[in-house]
Design a protein around this motif. Structure first.
Motif, PDB file in Angstrom:
ATOM      1  N   PHE A  55      33.719  24.092 -22.375  1.00  0.00           N
ATOM      2  CA  PHE A  55      33.343  24.784 -21.167  1.00  0.00           C
ATOM      3  C   PHE A  55      34.284  25.185 -19.890  1.00  0.00           C
ATOM      4  CE2 PHE A  55      29.109  22.397 -22.238  1.00  0.00           C
ATOM      5  CZ  PHE A  55      28.369  23.849 -22.475  1.00  0.00           C
ATOM      6  N   SER A  56      35.201  24.329 -19.759  1.00  0.00           N
ATOM      7  CA  SER A  56      36.206  24.364 -18.832  1.00  0.00           C
ATOM      8  C   SER A  56      37.140  25.479 -18.897  1.00  0.00           C
ATOM      9  CB  SER A  56      37.016  23.195 -18.549  1.00  0.00           C
ATOM     10  OG  SER A  56      36.247  22.092 -18.016  1.00  0.00           O
ATOM     11  N   ILE A  57      37.349  25.926 -20.309  1.00  0.00           N
ATOM     12  CA  ILE A  57      38.413  26.961 -20.681  1.00  0.00           C
ATOM     13  C   ILE A  57      37.521  28.196 -20.551  1.00  0.00           C
ATOM     14  CG2 ILE A  57      39.547  27.976 -22.745  1.00  0.00           C
ATOM     15  CD1 ILE A  57      40.381  25.011 -23.487  1.00  0.00           C
ATOM     16  N   ASN A 231      30.121  22.814  -4.840  1.00  0.00           N
ATOM     17  CA  ASN A 231      31.437  23.146  -4.728  1.00  0.00           C
ATOM     18  C   ASN A 231      31.762  24.442  -5.283  1.00  0.00           C
ATOM     19  OD1 ASN A 231      33.256  20.538  -4.141  1.00  0.00           O
ATOM     20  ND2 ASN A 231      31.731  19.795  -5.749  1.00  0.00           N
ATOM     21  N   GLY A 232      30.442  25.337  -5.077  1.00  0.00           N
ATOM     22  CA  GLY A 232      30.659  26.691  -5.491  1.00  0.00           C
ATOM     23  C   GLY A 232      30.736  27.212  -6.840  1.00  0.00           C
ATOM     24  N   TYR A 233      30.451  26.336  -7.769  1.00  0.00           N
ATOM     25  CA  TYR A 233      30.389  26.597  -9.243  1.00  0.00           C
ATOM     26  C   TYR A 233      28.756  26.596  -9.712  1.00  0.00           C
ATOM     27  CZ  TYR A 233      35.239  25.150  -8.832  1.00  0.00           C
ATOM     28  OH  TYR A 233      36.315  24.922  -8.322  1.00  0.00           O
ATOM     29  N   LYS A 234      28.600  27.695 -10.625  1.00  0.00           N
ATOM     30  CA  LYS A 234      27.176  27.690 -10.984  1.00  0.00           C
ATOM     31  C   LYS A 234      27.285  28.011 -12.320  1.00  0.00           C
ATOM     32  CE  LYS A 234      24.854  29.626  -6.648  1.00  0.00           C
ATOM     33  NZ  LYS A 234      23.958  30.715  -6.156  1.00  0.00           N
ATOM     34  N   PRO A 235      27.206  26.972 -13.241  1.00  0.00           N
ATOM     35  CA  PRO A 235      27.317  27.221 -14.728  1.00  0.00           C
ATOM     36  C   PRO A 235      25.834  27.312 -15.335  1.00  0.00           C
ATOM     37  CG  PRO A 235      26.986  24.709 -14.314  1.00  0.00           C
ATOM     38  CD  PRO A 235      27.331  25.457 -12.898  1.00  0.00           C
ATOM     39  N   GLU A 236      25.966  28.262 -16.223  1.00  0.00           N
ATOM     40  CA  GLU A 236      24.495  28.962 -16.821  1.00  0.00           C
ATOM     41  C   GLU A 236      23.894  27.413 -17.703  1.00  0.00           C
ATOM     42  OE1 GLU A 236      21.366  29.905 -18.319  1.00  0.00           O
ATOM     43  OE2 GLU A 236      22.633  31.522 -17.058  1.00  0.00           O
ATOM     44  N   LEU A 261      25.823  16.855 -18.457  1.00  0.00           N
ATOM     45  CA  LEU A 261      26.613  17.163 -17.346  1.00  0.00           C
ATOM     46  C   LEU A 261      27.008  15.850 -16.689  1.00  0.00           C
ATOM     47  CD1 LEU A 261      25.329  20.336 -15.690  1.00  0.00           C
ATOM     48  CD2 LEU A 261      27.515  19.881 -16.856  1.00  0.00           C
ATOM     49  N   ALA A 262      28.248  15.493 -16.402  1.00  0.00           N
ATOM     50  CA  ALA A 262      28.707  14.414 -15.746  1.00  0.00           C
ATOM     51  C   ALA A 262      28.433  14.705 -14.117  1.00  0.00           C
ATOM     52  CB  ALA A 262      30.086  14.018 -15.872  1.00  0.00           C
ATOM     53  N   ALA A 263      28.339  13.586 -13.473  1.00  0.00           N
ATOM     54  CA  ALA A 263      28.097  13.691 -11.845  1.00  0.00           C
ATOM     55  C   ALA A 263      29.182  13.303 -10.980  1.00  0.00           C
ATOM     56  CB  ALA A 263      26.543  13.021 -11.530  1.00  0.00           C
ATOM     57  N   ILE A 264      29.713  11.818 -11.287  1.00  0.00           N
ATOM     58  CA  ILE A 264      30.557  11.399 -10.410  1.00  0.00           C
ATOM     59  C   ILE A 264      31.853  11.773 -10.889  1.00  0.00           C
ATOM     60  CG2 ILE A 264      31.791   8.926 -10.008  1.00  0.00           C
ATOM     61  CD1 ILE A 264      29.025   7.682 -10.621  1.00  0.00           C
ATOM     62  N   THR A 265      32.169  11.966 -12.354  1.00  0.00           N
ATOM     63  CA  THR A 265      33.354  12.564 -12.579  1.00  0.00           C
ATOM     64  C   THR A 265      33.532  13.999 -12.169  1.00  0.00           C
ATOM     65  OG1 THR A 265      32.774  12.653 -14.889  1.00  0.00           O
ATOM     66  CG2 THR A 265      33.987  10.773 -14.233  1.00  0.00           C
ATOM     67  N   ALA A 266      32.406  14.633 -12.164  1.00  0.00           N
ATOM     68  CA  ALA A 266      32.362  16.033 -11.883  1.00  0.00           C
ATOM     69  C   ALA A 266      32.520  16.136 -10.470  1.00  0.00           C
ATOM     70  CB  ALA A 266      30.872  16.454 -12.195  1.00  0.00           C
ATOM     71  N   ALA A 267      32.269  15.302  -9.510  1.00  0.00           N
ATOM     72  CA  ALA A 267      32.748  15.339  -8.060  1.00  0.00           C
ATOM     73  C   ALA A 267      34.283  15.104  -7.907  1.00  0.00           C
ATOM     74  CB  ALA A 267      31.981  14.281  -7.434  1.00  0.00           C
ATOM     75  N   LEU A 268      34.738  14.402  -8.827  1.00  0.00           N
ATOM     76  CA  LEU A 268      36.317  14.072  -8.616  1.00  0.00           C
ATOM     77  C   LEU A 268      36.919  15.677  -9.025  1.00  0.00           C
ATOM     78  CD1 LEU A 268      36.834  10.761 -10.451  1.00  0.00           C
ATOM     79  CD2 LEU A 268      37.250  11.336  -8.107  1.00  0.00           C
ATOM     80  N   CYS A 269      36.357  16.102 -10.275  1.00  0.00           N
ATOM     81  CA  CYS A 269      37.155  17.231 -10.852  1.00  0.00           C
ATOM     82  C   CYS A 269      36.818  18.504  -9.946  1.00  0.00           C
ATOM     83  CB  CYS A 269      36.845  17.594 -12.307  1.00  0.00           C
ATOM     84  SG  CYS A 269      37.456  16.260 -13.203  1.00  0.00           S
TER      85      CYS A 269
END
Length: 379
Positions: A55-57, A231-236, A261-269
């Motif tokens: 997903f990230s790539i 944080n400005g991202y809108k994944p499908e 989907l992660a929540a806490i670690t997503a906030a870090l990244c």
């Protein structure tokens, strides 16, 4: 580029160390052998790493994939179904197909979203309550082991909240090594995947699969999407449901439960701490995912430590990891005055341990709260 790399490594460590004990406790409660539990943990790490990196790539977004920690807590409180771990694996397969259905059929996802957040939060709080009481029980039953763990958690909570649970994990391992030791430590084997042939039991389908799906959607996927969106991202999300559901389906045959989907670690990244430029934060998501692939290599050792430790001590560490989730769920459950009574009924029934026709309390809590909400609205 050093900043997102460091944040990604931190996110992977926090994501693994803060909740792997909950995941292993859930597998053990379902009747998994130590080998099956280790296999499930390894498979979850592999899925989190591969899917998150993909997903990230592809999207150039800091997308983090995680296991369902509240779902693992649900497994602990539900207990082994009739048919043992094979029936639990069948329930994991069913829950993953519900995730796929949410991606394929939009009305199904809308139906899940229509569950009032206070009711869903109350069910989650009821699921978490018993496990969050474990630290208190452990201090009473195993004070020489549990008290240092709780104190380490409390002190680190004062210093840096992010490291509170990892510190508790490290102290628990140290207490075991310095105290009674770890039986079988010299016979640990390299990690390996173990095939589990699923069984299908009606009670497990309704009492495990449906609550597991609902808890994962309400407490992981939706908050995870909210963090990225903030944080400005809108994944499908349709793609997220299809890919994580399909991955979870394959992983279930090796003992894994749901990934999401992660929540806490997503906030870090995804936050500004990762990088001032939002377009470069995807590197943190990629590094965190690669970190999970690394943790897959040591998952067998982690499972061996947990298997050798007193179960109550592992539950205590898991309970400390989930206290913040319990606080958030209770706050959300009581947020609406109109739904406060249906929410508290949902919470009480979900926490009661009730089992009817082999179906666990989480499902009946949702039914009881929903029925009372409908009755009051009808009035």
């Amino acid at each position: 580029m050093l900043q997102p790399i460091l944040l990604g490594l931190l996110a992977a460590f926090v994501g693994f160390a803060s909740s792997f004990a909950v995941v292993l406790a859930g597998f053990a409660a379902m009747g998994a052998t130590p080998e099956q539990a280790a296999s499930g943990l390894i498979m979850l790490c592999l899925l989190m790493g591969l899917l998150g990196a993909g997903f990230s790539i592809i999207w150039r977004m800091p997308v983090s994939i995680a296991w369902s920690t509240p779902g693992a807590a649900l497994l602990v409180t539900t207990g082994a179904p009739e048919g043992g771990f094979a029936a639990a694996v069948g329930a994991f397969l069913a829950a993953s197909l519900l995730l796929v259905a949410a991606g394929l059929w939009r009305p199904f996802a809308r139906a899940v979203e229509r569950i009032p957040p206070p009711i869903a939060a109350a069910m989650l709080a009821g699921v978490l309550l018993d496990l969050c009481l474990a630290p208190v029980r452990a201090v009473g039953a195993l004070p020489w082991l549990a008290l240092p763990v709780v104190l380490a958690w409390a002190v680190m909570l004062r210093v840096n909240r992010l490291w509170a649970v990892p510190a508790a994990v490290l102290v628990a391992v140290a207490a075991l090594l310095l105290g009674p030791g770890l039986p079988g430590a010299g016979s640990w084997e390299p990690p390996r995947l173990v095939w589990v042939t699923p069984g299908f039991e009606w009670g497990a389908m309704v009492g495990i699969a449906l609550p597991l799906f609902l808890v994962t959607m309400a407490s992981q996927n939706l908050p995870g999407y909210a963090v990225l969106q903030a944080n400005g991202y809108k994944p499908e999300m349709r793609s997220v449901f299809l890919v994580t559901g399909g991955g979870s389906f394959l992983g279930a045959f090796f003992g894994g439960q749901l990934v999401n989907l992660a929540a806490i670690t997503a906030a870090l990244c995804a936050g500004p701490e990762s990088h001032p430029d939002p377009k470069r934060r995807w590197v943190a998501g990629l590094v965190a995912s690669l970190g999970y692939l690394g943790f897959a290599m040591v998952a067998g050792v982690a499972a061996a430590v947990v298997a050798a430790a007193p179960p109550l001590l592992i539950q205590a560490v898991a309970g400390l990891a989930l206290l913040a989730s319990l606080a958030g769920a209770l706050t959300a459950a009581m947020s609406s005055e109109a739904l406060r009574v249906p929410a508290i009924v949902t919470f009480v029934v979900s926490a009661s341990g009730l089992s009817v026709a082999g179906i666990g309390a989480a499902f009946w809590g949702l039914v009881a709260g929903g029925a009372l909400m409908w009755l009051l609205r009808a009035k």
